[in-house]
Design an enzyme around this catalytic site. Sequence first.
Site, short mmCIF file in Angstrom:
data_model
loop_
_atom_site.label_atom_id
_atom_site.label_comp_id
_atom_site.label_asym_id
_atom_site.label_seq_id
_atom_site.Cartn_x
_atom_site.Cartn_y
_atom_site.Cartn_z
N GLU A 49 0.80 -1.22 0.00
CA GLU A 49 0.00 0.00 0.00
C GLU A 49 0.84 1.27 0.00
O GLU A 49 0.32 2.36 -0.24
CB GLU A 49 -1.02 -0.01 1.16
CG GLU A 49 -0.43 -0.10 2.53
CD GLU A 49 -0.40 -1.53 3.07
OE1 GLU A 49 -0.13 -2.45 2.28
OE2 GLU A 49 -0.63 -1.71 4.28
N ASN A 50 2.15 1.14 0.23
CA ASN A 50 2.99 2.32 0.11
C ASN A 50 3.40 2.60 -1.34
O ASN A 50 4.34 3.34 -1.58
CB ASN A 50 4.22 2.22 1.03
CG ASN A 50 5.00 0.94 0.84
OD1 ASN A 50 4.42 -0.13 0.75
ND2 ASN A 50 6.30 1.03 0.79
#
Lengths: 224, 224, 241, 241
Positions: A49-50
Amino acid sequence: MTTRISRDALAARVARDIPEGAVMNLGIGAPTRVANFLPDGLEVILHTENGMLGMGPEPEPGRVDPDLINAGKQPVTEQAGSAYFHHADSFAMMRGGHLDVCVLGAFQVSERGDLANWSTGAADSIPAVGGAMDLAIGAKQVFVMTDLFARSGEPKLVRECSYPLTGVRCVTRIYTDHAIFDVSPSGLSVTELFGDNTIEELRELTGLDLVDATTFSPSDRSHA
Amino acid sequence: MTTRISRDALAARVARDIPEGAVMNLGIGAPTRVANFLPDGLEVILHTENGMLGMGPEPEPGRVDPDLINAGKQPVTEQAGSAYFHHADSFAMMRGGHLDVCVLGAFQVSERGDLANWSTGAADSIPAVGGAMDLAIGAKQVFVMTDLFARSGEPKLVRECSYPLTGVRCVTRIYTDHAIFDVSPSGLSVTELFGDNTIEELRELTGLDLVDATTFSPSDRSHA
Amino acid sequence: MISKIVSGLDEAVSGISDGAVVMIGGFGRAGQPVELIDALLAHGAKDLTVINNNAGNGDTGLAALLAARRVRKMICSFPRQVDSQVFDGLYRAGEIELELVPQGNLAERIRAAGAGIGAFFTPTGVGTALAEGKETREINGRQYVLEYALPADVALVSALRADRWGNLVYRKTARNFGPIMAAAAATTVVQVDEIVELGAIDPESVVTPGIYVNHVVAVGERAWLREGEFVGAVSTEGAAS
Amino acid sequence: MISKIVSGLDEAVSGISDGAVVMIGGFGRAGQPVELIDALLAHGAKDLTVINNNAGNGDTGLAALLAARRVRKMICSFPRQVDSQVFDGLYRAGEIELELVPQGNLAERIRAAGAGIGAFFTPTGVGTALAEGKETREINGRQYVLEYALPADVALVSALRADRWGNLVYRKTARNFGPIMAAAAATTVVQVDEIVELGAIDPESVVTPGIYVNHVVAVGERAWLREGEFVGAVSTEGAAS
C-alpha cells in the site's frame, strides 16, 4: 486435545487458494509468509500500500535499497511488470475494490465478519491504525489468517468483537490453525478441519453455532 | 461615439498583465490570442485542461500531431518542461486553485463577478458546458476578455446575468474593447479607459454605477 | 526565466512561520526529506502541526523536530513504531496532540485538498472508533463516512530529480506521499538529488508537474546510489505501516 | 502465466451486453478507441449508456454507434461540436437522453468510482443550472455541491503500449480520460499500438497499472507514427471543449 497446524503450514494452505493472476496484499506479520508458499511459476501480483504493484521478495544481502520497501518497512525487490504510484492512487486501488485478495491478521473476528485487528483498546497504548482499516475493506476477498485462540486461551472467533473494530462485515474467510471458516449469511461455516479436529469440539471451544460445510473426507485432510 | 480597440490590441493589453512564471489557461476563441502577444523570452506556462502543462504554439505545416491538441481540439506543440496528466489530475489542478490566471470569453458578467458564458438559454440549442464551469472557478485570477457590447447592442456587463450562470462571483477582472474593469466589493471599478472613452459615457451605456479607479493620465493611454 | 531553484536549505525553509501546518513526505524513512527537516529544525519555527504518515523514527529527522518541542500536534496514521520513542514519550507525557487518521483517508484528504474537493464520502473507517461523531451516509447500499480535505501551509518533499520549472520524478516507493503533499500545500519545498536541464525529464513521465512546486534545492545523490551499490545494513523495522 | 492479451477486436468486446454502461475514452478524436468502437458496433450490443466527454464527431467511431441507434443515453460535458450532426439530430428528435456534466465534475466522478469514493463536494457548478436540485454545503466559507461517483460496466480505452499484465502508457494529450475510465469500469478493454515484453515499460512511468485492465488488443501503430512523419491535414475543430 485439538490439532494445531504450524504457522507455515497455514501459510501454505492459504497459498493454495490463491489463483494465478490474483492481485494480493499481504498484511504485516504472518500473512507475509503466504508469499513463500506460492508455487514457482505461478504469477501472483503483490500490492504494497505504500505505492507498488509487482513487489518481489526480500533482496539478497548487499542489495538492500532503502527506497524500495513494503508496508512493514522491510526491504523488497521489483519484479518485471511492476509499477509505482503515489499513496492516494494506492489506496484508491484498495478502496475501489480492485485487489482480489487481502490476507490480514486479527485480534478478533465476529461471526458476521466484523474485524478487530488494530487496537486492543488498552488505555495506555499509543493508538496507531496505519492502513488496517483500508485493508479491511480493500479487496474483493478479505482473508484473515490467525490462531483460533489468543495466548490467553480466549477464542478469536466471537459473536461480537469486544476490541475496537477495524471494519464492519468485511471478512470473507478465516484461516486458523484449527480449521477454515467462511463467513456466510447464516454465520460461520467450517469448510475444512485440520488434523483430528471436529466441528463439535470447535463449537464447544468457541461457543459459536458453527455450520458444517466441510467437503473433505478425513483422508483428504492429510494435506494439512 | 466611443472608442473600441481591436481584438488583437485587447489581447496584447491582457498579455501585458501576465507576469513571468504565470501558469495560465486561455479559453477557446479570442482568449487564445493572448499567447501571440506575450513577449519573446517571457516564460509563461500554458495549461490546457485536456491534460498538459507547457503547451506550445500551433505546429508548422506537416508537423500536426493528432495526439497533441488543446481544449479547442486544435493542434499544438510541446515545450521543454511540459508535462502530461490525465483528465482528473488536470481538473484537480484547476479546481484546487493552482493556476494563476484563466482568460475566458463571456456572454455576460454581473457587477459582483458572476459569469455567464456557456449557454444563451435558447430553448432549441443543444446544451454543452465542457470545461467552462471548471475554468470559471479554476484559477487564482479569472480574467474575462470580451467586447463590452453584444452584437445586439446590449451591454455584457450587467447588474444581474439573465443568461444561465457559469460561475458565481468568480470573475476578477474584465478586459473589454472599451475599458478594463475590476470586480471590487463596491461593484465594478474602471481601472483603464481606452481611447477617448470616459467613465460617464460607460455609465450611461451600461447603466451601472461604475467606480472611477483609473490611474492613467490621458497621455498614458496611447498604448492602446 | 522561471527558476524555482534555491541555493541553500536555509533559504528553502525560511518562509515557514510559527504555528504553520507542515506536511512532511515519506513513509518511515523512505522519501523522508531529512535535509529539509534538519533545516527546519535549525530555522527554529515552533508550534507546528505536522502531517506525516508516521511520527518519527530514531532520533533524527522528524523525531529530532519532535524532541526539540517544535511540534504541537501530529496528524498521522501510524505513530507507534519500534523506534518511535521520541513521540511515544511526548504523547504519554501529554505534551503533544495526536489526530489519528486511517492511512487511506489521510492520503485521500491530502489529495482532496490539492484537488479543490471540500469533503468526500469514504467507506474506510465506517463503524469504527475513528468515525465516531462523523457524518455517515448510505449510497447505493454501501455505508460511507464524510472526511474533509486536509490542506497545509507548507510541504517538505524529497524527490529524485527536478528541472528549474519544478517538475519532479521520484524513486521507487520513496514516491509515497510526495506528489499529493506537493499539491496540497500553499508552499511546496522539495529536496532532490539532482537538478537537470529543462526538457531532460520526459513529459510523459513527470510525476509532479512544476505547478505544485515553489522551491527546489539540490542535496546531492542519496548515499546508496552514491556508493554505486546498494547497502546491506539498513535496519528493517519490525512494526507496522 | 498472466496474459490479458486477446487476439481479436471481436473477442475484446464480446462481453458487452445490451443495456451496459460503457465508458469510451478520448477527447474529441484524440485517444478515441476507434477500432474498439467499430468492434462494439459490429458486436451489436444496444440500449447502451455511453460516457464520453463529447458525443461523437463526423460519421465514424462514437458517431457511427449513435447513428446505429445503439445508445439510449449519453453522459458527457460537450455534445455540441461543429461535426456532431449525428448526436444533434437524435437529440432534437428526442431519440436520445442526455446527462450534461461539467467536464471536471465528469472526470472527478469517474475518478471517484474507481477510487471507492461514494460522493464528493465540488465547487464546480455551484449556483448554476447544472447544480439545481443537488445538495449543497458550505465548507470553510466556500460553497460546494455534492456529486456522486460514476461507475461503468465496461471501459473502452486507447493507449500507446501495453505489456501482458496490462500495464499501460499513453501518448501526449491522447491520455485524457483513459486512466480514470480504466479504473472506473468493471471490465476494461484497451486497444494499443503495440504490446511489449513484460519489464519493457519503466515501472516509474506506468500510467495505468495492469490491475485496472482486463483485455488488451494490439491494433498496429497509429497512422501518423506509421508514416514516420506527422500529418499536415488533420481537421481542426473550431468549437469547443
